[in-house]
Design a protein around this motif. Structure first.
Motif, PDB file in Angstrom:
ATOM      1  N   ASN A 172       0.799  -1.222   0.000  1.00 34.02           N
ATOM      2  CA  ASN A 172       0.000   0.000   0.000  1.00 34.02           C
ATOM      3  C   ASN A 172       0.835   1.277   0.000  1.00 34.02           C
ATOM      4  O   ASN A 172       0.288   2.374   0.112  1.00 34.02           O
TER       5      ASN A 172
ATOM      6  N   GLN B 147      -9.681  10.092  -2.749  1.00 33.23           N
ATOM      7  CA  GLN B 147      -9.013   9.806  -1.474  1.00 33.23           C
ATOM      8  C   GLN B 147      -9.809   8.786  -0.658  1.00 33.23           C
ATOM      9  O   GLN B 147      -9.228   7.886  -0.036  1.00 33.23           O
TER      10      GLN B 147
ATOM     11  N   HIS C  21      -9.510   1.080  -0.082  1.00 33.18           N
ATOM     12  CA  HIS C  21      -8.588   0.049  -0.580  1.00 33.18           C
ATOM     13  C   HIS C  21      -7.504  -0.255   0.455  1.00 33.18           C
ATOM     14  O   HIS C  21      -7.196  -1.427   0.718  1.00 33.18           O
TER      15      HIS C  21
ATOM     16  N   LEU D   7      -2.180   9.314  -1.744  1.00 36.69           N
ATOM     17  CA  LEU D   7      -3.180   9.921  -0.854  1.00 36.69           C
ATOM     18  C   LEU D   7      -2.708  11.288  -0.362  1.00 36.69           C
ATOM     19  O   LEU D   7      -3.464  12.273  -0.398  1.00 36.69           O
TER      20      LEU D   7
ATOM     21  N   LEU E 132      -9.258   5.426  -2.131  1.00 36.81           N
ATOM     22  CA  LEU E 132      -7.915   4.947  -1.780  1.00 36.81           C
ATOM     23  C   LEU E 132      -7.872   4.372  -0.365  1.00 36.81           C
ATOM     24  O   LEU E 132      -7.295   3.306  -0.127  1.00 36.81           O
TER      25      LEU E 132
ATOM     26  N   ALA F 188      -0.114   3.777  -2.658  1.00 38.38           N
ATOM     27  CA  ALA F 188      -1.465   4.303  -2.404  1.00 38.38           C
ATOM     28  C   ALA F 188      -1.414   5.393  -1.332  1.00 38.38           C
ATOM     29  O   ALA F 188      -2.090   6.425  -1.444  1.00 38.38           O
TER      30      ALA F 188
END
Length: 295
Positions: free
Chosen positions: A16, A203, A209, A23, A206, A19
Motif C-alpha cells: 500500500n 481519497q 482500498h 493519498l 484509496l 497508495a
C-alpha cells in the motif's frame, strides 16, 4: 484488538506504499486547488499570490476546526488581506462556499438516485426509514439545490436589490464586489469546485482500498457522494465530528460491506488527512502571522 492490529499491519504494508503516497499527494493538490479558487474569488478586491492564498486557506481550516460548519474559514482567510479589504473579502469567500455546497448537493443527488435504484432497490427499510421517506428526502434535497443554484447565478442581481434597502445601503461596500461575478465567472468557480470534490472522492476510495474494504467501485463512489451530502447538511464542529463521520460511514457503507472496522478506519483516515494534518500547518502559518505583526 487483534483485528485492529491486523488491519493496521495490512494498511501500512509495502503493497500500500504507493497508495499512501498518492493519498498525501492528493491532499496537497486539493488544498492547492482550493487556494487557486480563493485567489480568483478575491481578485475583484485584492490581488493575492498563490502561496499567500495557500496559507490563507490552511489558516482558515485550522480555525474552522473548533467552529460549526466552516465559520472559522472566513476569519482565518481574511487575516491575509489588507486592512481595508478584509470584510469585503468575506462576501467573496461565501460565494466560493456556495459553489462547493452546490457541487456536493449535485453529486449527493446523483448518489441517492443510483443507490436508490441499484443498491437499495431490494430493501424495504433503511435503518427504520422506509424508502418512501427516502424518496421524500431526495426530492427535498433536489428542490433545495435548484433554489440554491438560482440564488448562485443571480447573486449580482440580488446584491443590487439588497443595496436599495436603506439599512443595507450603508454597508454596500461589503457586498458590491459580488456584482463583478456574472454567469461566466460563476461557472468557472463552480467548475473549480468540482476538482477538489473529485479529489476527496478518490481519497476515500484509496483509503477503502488501504483498509481492505472490498466493494464495487461504482457503489463506493456513489455511497461516498451520499456520505458527503449527509455531512454537508448536518451541523458539526470538524474537530469533534470524527464520531459522526464514522457512524454515517457505517450506516451507508455497512449496506455494501461487512468490514466495519475498515469503514471506521477510512472515515478516521479522511478526517486526519484532510482536516487535522492541514490544520496543523495552518496553525503554524497563523502563528507566523501573529509573530510577524507583533514585531
Amino acid at each position: 484488538m487483534e483485528q485492529s492490529k491486523d488491519l493496521l499491519e495490512y494498511a501500512f504494508s509495502s503493497k500500500n506504499t504507493w497508495a499512501i503516497i498518492f493519498l498525501f499527494a492528493l491532499m496537497i493538490m486539493n488544498w492547492g486547488i482550493e487556494a487557486k479558487k480563493w485567489q480568483i474569488l478575491v481578485r475583484p478586491v485584492e490581488k493575492v499570490n498563490l502561496f499567500r492564498a495557500f496559507r490563507a486557506v490552511l489558516s482558515g481550516l485550522s480555525l474552522s476546526l473548533f467552529l460549526p460548519n466552516g465559520i472559522g474559514e472566513y476569519a482565518g482567510r481574511i487575516v491575509y488581506m489588507k486592512e481595508g479589504n478584509r470584510l469585503r473579502s468575506v462576501a467573496l469567500t461565501i460565494v466560493g462556499s456556495i459553489s462547493q455546497v452546490l457541487v456536493t448537493f449535485f453529486a449527493g443527488i446523483a448518489g441517492l438516485i443510483y443507490l436508490r435504484h441499484f443498491t437499495w432497490k431490494h430493501s424495504t427499510q433503511f435503518e427504520g426509514l422506509s424508502l418512501f421517506w427516502m424518496d421524500g428526502i431526495m426530492y427535498i434535497v433536489i428542490l433545495g439545490t435548484i433554489i440554491l443554484l438560482l440564488i448562485y447565478y443571480k447573486l449580482s442581481w440580488l446584491t443590487s436589490l439588497m443595496e436599495k434597502v436603506p439599512f443595507i445601503y450603508k454597508y454596500k461596500y461589503l457586498i458590491e464586489s459580488i456584482e463583478h461575478f456574472h454567469q461566466k465567472e460563476l461557472t468557472k468557480i463552480l467548475i473549480l469546485s468540482v476538482t477538489p470534490y473529485c479529489v476527496f472522492v478518490i481519497q476515500y476510495l484509496l483509503l477503502l482500498h488501504i483498509f481492505n474494504v472490498q466493494v464495487f467501485w461504482l457503489d463506493a463512489v456513489f455511497t461516498t457522494c451520499v456520505l458527503f451530502l449527509v455531512l454537508a447538511i448536518l451541523p458539526t464542529i470538524p474537530f469533534a465530528d470524527v464520531g459522526l463521520r464514522s457512524e454515517a460511514g457505517l450506516q451507508l457503507f455497512g449496506i455494501i460491506s461487512v468490514n466495519t472496522l475498515g469503514i471506521v478506519a477510512t472515515a478516521t483516515g479522511i478526517w486526519l488527512v484532510n482536516l487535522i494534518i492541514p490544520s496543523i500547518f495552518g496553525s503554524l502559518f497563523m502563528l507566523g502571522v501573529r509573530i510577524f505583526r507583533n514585531k
